[in-house]
Write an enzyme that holds these catalytic residues in place. Structure first.
Site, PDB file in Angstrom:
ATOM      1  N   HIS A   1      23.778  44.121  42.232  1.00 11.02           N
ATOM      2  CA  HIS A   1      23.303  44.132  40.847  1.00 11.02           C
ATOM      3  C   HIS A   1      22.982  42.722  40.368  1.00 11.02           C
ATOM      4  O   HIS A   1      23.563  41.754  40.843  1.00 11.02           O
ATOM      5  CB  HIS A   1      24.342  44.777  39.934  1.00 11.02           C
ATOM      6  CG  HIS A   1      24.383  46.273  40.056  1.00 11.02           C
ATOM      7  ND1 HIS A   1      25.411  47.037  39.569  1.00 11.02           N
ATOM      8  CD2 HIS A   1      23.503  47.140  40.620  1.00 11.02           C
ATOM      9  CE1 HIS A   1      25.161  48.317  39.817  1.00 11.02           C
ATOM     10  NE2 HIS A   1      24.023  48.406  40.461  1.00 11.02           N
TER      11      HIS A   1
ATOM     12  N   ASP B   1      23.671  41.037  37.786  1.00 14.35           N
ATOM     13  CA  ASP B   1      24.716  40.161  37.248  1.00 14.35           C
ATOM     14  C   ASP B   1      25.581  39.591  38.380  1.00 14.35           C
ATOM     15  O   ASP B   1      26.522  38.834  38.118  1.00 14.35           O
ATOM     16  CB  ASP B   1      25.561  40.858  36.176  1.00 14.35           C
ATOM     17  CG  ASP B   1      26.081  42.215  36.602  1.00 14.35           C
ATOM     18  OD1 ASP B   1      25.536  42.783  37.574  1.00 14.35           O
ATOM     19  OD2 ASP B   1      27.041  42.705  35.986  1.00 14.35           O
TER      20      ASP B   1
ATOM     21  N   ASP C   1      37.534  42.563  37.960  1.00 14.00           N
ATOM     22  CA  ASP C   1      36.636  43.080  36.923  1.00 14.00           C
ATOM     23  C   ASP C   1      37.429  43.565  35.703  1.00 14.00           C
ATOM     24  O   ASP C   1      38.336  44.380  35.828  1.00 14.00           O
ATOM     25  CB  ASP C   1      35.855  44.254  37.549  1.00 14.00           C
ATOM     26  CG  ASP C   1      34.914  44.970  36.595  1.00 14.00           C
ATOM     27  OD1 ASP C   1      34.611  44.405  35.523  1.00 14.00           O
ATOM     28  OD2 ASP C   1      34.470  46.083  36.944  1.00 14.00           O
TER      29      ASP C   1
ATOM     30  N   HIS D   1      26.145  60.718  32.342  1.00 15.03           N
ATOM     31  CA  HIS D   1      26.288  59.301  32.667  1.00 15.03           C
ATOM     32  C   HIS D   1      27.761  58.923  32.710  1.00 15.03           C
ATOM     33  O   HIS D   1      28.577  59.470  31.984  1.00 15.03           O
ATOM     34  CB  HIS D   1      25.583  58.422  31.631  1.00 15.03           C
ATOM     35  CG  HIS D   1      25.811  56.954  31.868  1.00 15.03           C
ATOM     36  ND1 HIS D   1      25.214  56.283  32.909  1.00 15.03           N
ATOM     37  CD2 HIS D   1      26.601  56.051  31.234  1.00 15.03           C
ATOM     38  CE1 HIS D   1      25.634  55.019  32.898  1.00 15.03           C
ATOM     39  NE2 HIS D   1      26.465  54.857  31.900  1.00 15.03           N
TER      40      HIS D   1
ATOM     41  N   HIS E   1      32.301  50.828  35.682  1.00 16.34           N
ATOM     42  CA  HIS E   1      33.526  50.027  35.544  1.00 16.34           C
ATOM     43  C   HIS E   1      34.689  50.913  35.124  1.00 16.34           C
ATOM     44  O   HIS E   1      34.563  51.709  34.202  1.00 16.34           O
ATOM     45  CB  HIS E   1      33.319  48.916  34.519  1.00 16.34           C
ATOM     46  CG  HIS E   1      32.135  48.057  34.821  1.00 16.34           C
ATOM     47  ND1 HIS E   1      32.211  46.944  35.628  1.00 16.34           N
ATOM     48  CD2 HIS E   1      30.834  48.180  34.469  1.00 16.34           C
ATOM     49  CE1 HIS E   1      31.004  46.392  35.731  1.00 16.34           C
ATOM     50  NE2 HIS E   1      30.153  47.129  35.035  1.00 16.34           N
TER      51      HIS E   1
ATOM     52  N   HIS F   1      35.091  38.764  34.738  1.00 15.13           N
ATOM     53  CA  HIS F   1      34.049  39.725  34.306  1.00 15.13           C
ATOM     54  C   HIS F   1      34.330  40.277  32.911  1.00 15.13           C
ATOM     55  O   HIS F   1      34.860  41.382  32.770  1.00 15.13           O
ATOM     56  CB  HIS F   1      33.911  40.931  35.251  1.00 15.13           C
ATOM     57  CG  HIS F   1      33.562  40.586  36.655  1.00 15.13           C
ATOM     58  ND1 HIS F   1      33.336  41.559  37.596  1.00 15.13           N
ATOM     59  CD2 HIS F   1      33.393  39.413  37.280  1.00 15.13           C
ATOM     60  CE1 HIS F   1      33.070  40.987  38.752  1.00 15.13           C
ATOM     61  NE2 HIS F   1      33.090  39.688  38.574  1.00 15.13           N
TER      62      HIS F   1
END
Lengths: 633, 633
Positions: free
Chosen positions: B148, B150, B269, B438, B442, B464
């Site tokens: 990704h 990021d 994260d 959806h 995370h 993160h």
């Protein structure tokens, strides 16, 4: 017609540089600060600014860019009820609807919306009342459902324009309107006639009734306007105070009046109908807050909208019940609590509320600070606590901050920054994500369904919300039994008629004026698309002024051209770029002077702007607005 | 050092006016369009732009405004592991962390962030790699957890600056990095060494291991860097594929490796740890999408991030299973599906994917359109469908649009507009609010808790996320048994050391360079606060250029002064204001010329700007940037 100077202009001090950007003169202290990078939307929790200096005198600019205001829409036929949602149906905010029949016009609500990303530099957006201004003599009254700014915010800017009609509303709402008017210098004071929810009044040729509804501010009400062919019902903002999906007895009683009524048309809040199920009832929020207050071992800071007056009242009540002292930090909050106490919907002992300066005299666990700024508002109490600029309050690791609000779209970054600041100081933060410390004032789908079942309208017009929200609400109405042909989804200014004596609903091909009217400073004007486009471009690309002084006789530059730019690129690091640009300027201007149109400075300017724009784009991939200045000597 | 011309400059055509704003040259097509009023954050679902013309040649501007890059931080002591989260710990995005011990530096991830409201006109924000640039010779490798932006977005802008170290990552991630590099003209091609999750490699003096983690893109992995005092563990972005809170067997197996390991430090994260409970598992989303696909009676448009590759793969699979044809509309989506097919993680028959032009040959109920633009991205497929500018696709009332994504903060208005446009055309819209279409990539709090229990670190560093997110994660770690003294919450550039051979964790008083580096066009530079401030002011207030030509001999104005303004007020409606401003200009300049400093044009300019600013503020309550131009002849 240019704006008049405010009565106490700021920035005229002895400093050579303009002072920090002032708040709009006399803009009510609970409005969004204009200097904020992003205007905030949605509530009156905007207190704690420096005290205002003077009353706002609203100036109106003529709408010069569009069709005349008195656009020809003939009056409705005798067998017709005309309904015009003037605004609030392509957005959340600035709710205002007109209903016209039998030669009378009745208005429901008069809100404004806060400016958003599409209208940079604008303070508020108003309903376009052009249709009404051309028909002032027919207006019989302005009926207000409740005291939130998206329902009353437009009044100071609009009431004069529509002939200062009588305002009909309940006690608290009336107080809130009056309080707000104090910030404006109006030619004629607003006239308010207080009504009660069980009252029946006669306006023009119509009978008007009211009924109590649940929202987040006391004295919220729905409105029934009796037409010859049945009731036009406005719910206002609405949710249900349900218990596991069962509405309260009070709600059942209020809606009981519809059992024997003939409802022609329902106009209803659509804000949250797209959310499935039932919303969290406010009673759950009260229970959660009560537990937090009861069990708190350190200082408690509870932040919420001042407009959530019902909840504010409960917190004060719990505080007293559990022997806590309250500090009210935020002007709008103090004002609202004072109003509520004045009209008797809240009672507390004088020593329950203490001054912030005296806070240290009490043990931490007995202190509750009620603060504004849960939306991250830059100048509100909580922001100042967060960035350590609050005069009296410094956070301690034993403090708990309750953010008793959701995050209004557009405010996420500001709220994130607020939470970061608060947690950097060690405070424990409670948000609505992990705890029921907030609930919306707008009902979800199943609440709407229950209300539809009580009212059983023949025709349905969803209002309050973006088109998608109205559409979802229309689908629900159809499921609830309203035929698709009996539903009209309006746009701002749609002229909807129920014709043939309640026979059919029709959206006329013509629209009432619906161009955006905006407030910027103290001036009301029609929104300029050009201005908005320029601001958006400038905010991303900046501008560049190039000044060439040309010698008329020789056709050559008198001296090296000047380049002044702001917001474009950091010039000090781009000397070479500037040097190259100077060459381009020289070439462009001298060429223009040599060609047959020599002396045609307009053409030379145009060429210059184009050459420079193109060059800068190729070098920097940026498109600053280029202003060419050619002085011929 | 000024930016070089791109290889194929646009805007040089025969048109007199600059062409519509171009996309950044060669910026990967899945980046945010720069012209958008609000830059969007967060994904690679940004395809469908006009094809790019040339490769980006990245230009670097020296950091001239701050302390030198080689800020003196001595190397870590021999018994010390130094960890520097360079960025990604005061925001969500641009993740990059350095870990240094025994003379070696290892880097984990190299992301960028999309620009937001605080950085108008900027395209991307990069980690500040100043610390690394001064220590290139120590860098042993760049380890990438997943593909990704990021986590990989910074590579083309940064890899040269840090000496082009070898990149270690899994197959799919490597392909995504390579694909992206094709859009840039790099002096040296990036070097990628593919690793597998069960592989053990030796880098510098350290052993490095990997383990598979669940995210929304295949080949996501965690990284274990063995230090002499125990493991430093990076989870990368992570959630659990749980069933009612019970992690999958695969996850149990992957985390099983920690049973017998000695974990010195966990870097994990924190994005969604503040959300209570468990997140919706992706498997629930698959089931929901499968049902929608199986039962669809009309055309189905499924919009999601192209970066949600796992989900994309599932949709293709379901389509084939239920005999549907797929149209892929969006370049990034097509690219990602092609990559996935090439490396064999997705298999489908050639005739399953059809060209959009051939859509009409198939019955509606057999069609699935995979589209980009669920975030409201102005130029993406779905936006063009919504505003009826799509070349092939027009919505029909029997269509269903599935928005298989959440709304990234900052995009609410754009998504609202999209939904309004889609529903105006009668399409039925399914969002994640009312249906499990959806889930975030995370994990929530309880997922984080399970992971902590598996890894059982001695020291903990949350990464993160915004500070508040890190803080909540730190609190969780403490609850899970890590002593408060063993937890360090970093800021961008914090130099954290585990000293004394794994004895204690210390945050050094000195910081690695952490000023923002930004990409604007093809130029990388340090963020200029002045530029940002000017852009914000211009975007709200506009500017005003006043031009006075003065006759040196008489000290009087040569002619009536010129006023040029953009973004300030609508001049045509403010003639009187302009006339009054001209008087102010004349007065100010002529006065300046009369005083003892006569001829001091700088002072005269300053006076002029101040007089005009003050006057305009008093009249309009606006503060345009005033640019005074005085030409003396």
């Amino acid at each position: 017609m240019i704006p008049q100077p405010p009565q106490n202009p700021q920035g005229r001090g002895p400093t050579r540089r303009p002072a920090p950007r002032p708040r709009p003169h006399g803009a009510p202290a609970h409005h969004a600060p204009r200097a904020a990078a992003r205007p905030r939307f949605g509530s009156s929790a905007r207190s704690s600014h420096p005290p205002r200096r003077s009353k706002t005198r609203v100036e109106h600019q003529p709408d010069s860019r569009n069709r005349p205001l008195n656009v020809i829409i003939p009056p409705p036929a005798e067998d017709t009820v005309r309904i015009i949602p003037l605004s609030g149906v392509e957005e959340v905010g600035r709710n205002m609807t007109a209903i016209e029949f039998g030669g009378d016009i009745f208005l429901v609500d008069c809100g404004f919306a806060f400016s958003e990303v599409d209208t940079p530099g604008i303070d508020y957006i108003l309903p376009n009342t052009g249709y009404l201004e051309a028909r002032r003599d027919k207006i019989r009254g302005l009926l207000i459902t409740h005291g939130h700014l998206d329902h009353i915010g437009g009044i100071p800017y609009i009431i004069d324009r529509i002939g200062n009609p009588m305002i009909y509303t309940r006690k608290l709402t009336g107080m809130m309107i009056k309080k707000r008017q104090e910030e404006f210098s109006q030619t004629v004071p607003v006239q308010i006639r207080e009504v009660e929810k069980d009252e029946v009044i006669r306006l023009g040729k119509a009978t008007i009734r009211f009924f109590g509804v649940t929202h987040t501010v006391p004295d919220s009400m729905g409105i029934i306007i009796e037409t010859p062919w049945g009731d036009a019902v406005f719910t206002g903002d609405i949710k249900l105070n349900h218990l596991d999906g069962e509405p309260s007895d009070e709600e059942k009683k209020e809606f009981g009046i519809f059992k024997n009524r003939n409802v022609l048309a329902l106009l209803m809040d659509s804000t949250n109908v797209w959310q499935p199920g039932f919303s969290i009832p406010e009673s759950t929020v009260y229970k959660t807050l009560e537990n937090i207050i009861k069990n708190s071992k350190g200082r408690l800071i509870v932040a919420m909208f001042a407009s959530h007056l019902e909840r504010l009242i409960r917190v004060v009540h719990f505080a007293e019940e559990y022997g806590k002292k309250i500090v009210i930090d935020g002007r709008s909050m103090r004002t609202n609590i004072e109003i509520a106490r004045e009209i008797g919907i809240i009672k507390y002992r004088d020593d329950t509320v203490i001054a912030v300066e005296n806070m240290e005299q009490y043990p931490k666990e007995n202190l509750i600070i009620l603060a504004t700024g849960a939306q991250g508002d830059e100048f509100a109490s909580l922001a100042r606590i967060g960035n350590k600029t609050h005069k009296y309050i410094r956070l301690q690791p034993t403090d708990t901050v309750v953010l008793s609000s959701s995050v209004i779209p557009g405010n996420e970054r500001a709220v994130q920054k607020l939470k970061d600041n608060l947690s950097r100081q060690g405070a424990h933060i409670i948000t609505y994500h992990a705890s029921d410390v907030h609930a919306s004032g707008h009902g979800n789908r199943e609440e709407a369904a229950w209300i539809h079942r009580q009212i059983k309208p023949k025709f349905f017009i969803p209002i309050h919300g973006y088109h998608y929200m109205l559409r979802v609400h229309a689908d629900l109405a159809e499921e609830m039994g309203v035929p698709a042909d009996n539903i009209a989804i309006p746009d701002n200014g749609s002229v909807i008629e129920i014709q043939g004596g309640g026979e059919k609903i029709v959206k006329l091909p013509v629209k009432a004026p619906s161009e955006m009217r905006v407030v910027e400073g103290n001036t009301v004007s029609q929104l300029s698309d050009v201005l908005m486009r320029d601001r958006k471009a400038l905010g991303q690309e900046g501008f560049c002024v190039v000044v060439a002084t040309i010698d008329r006789r020789t056709g050559r530059l008198h001296k090296s051209p000047d380049i002044i730019s702001r917001g474009f690129v950091y010039l000090r690091e781009n000397k070479e770029l500037m040097d190259q640009t100077r060459l381009i300027i020289r070439k462009s201007v001298e060429q223009a002077m040599r060609n047959p149109r020599a002396g045609d400075l307009d053409a030379a300017r145009e060429d210059l702007a184009e050459s420079v724009s193109r060059f800068l784009l190729s070098r920097t991939m940026k498109r600053p607005i280029v202003i060419p200045v050619i002085v011929s000597i």
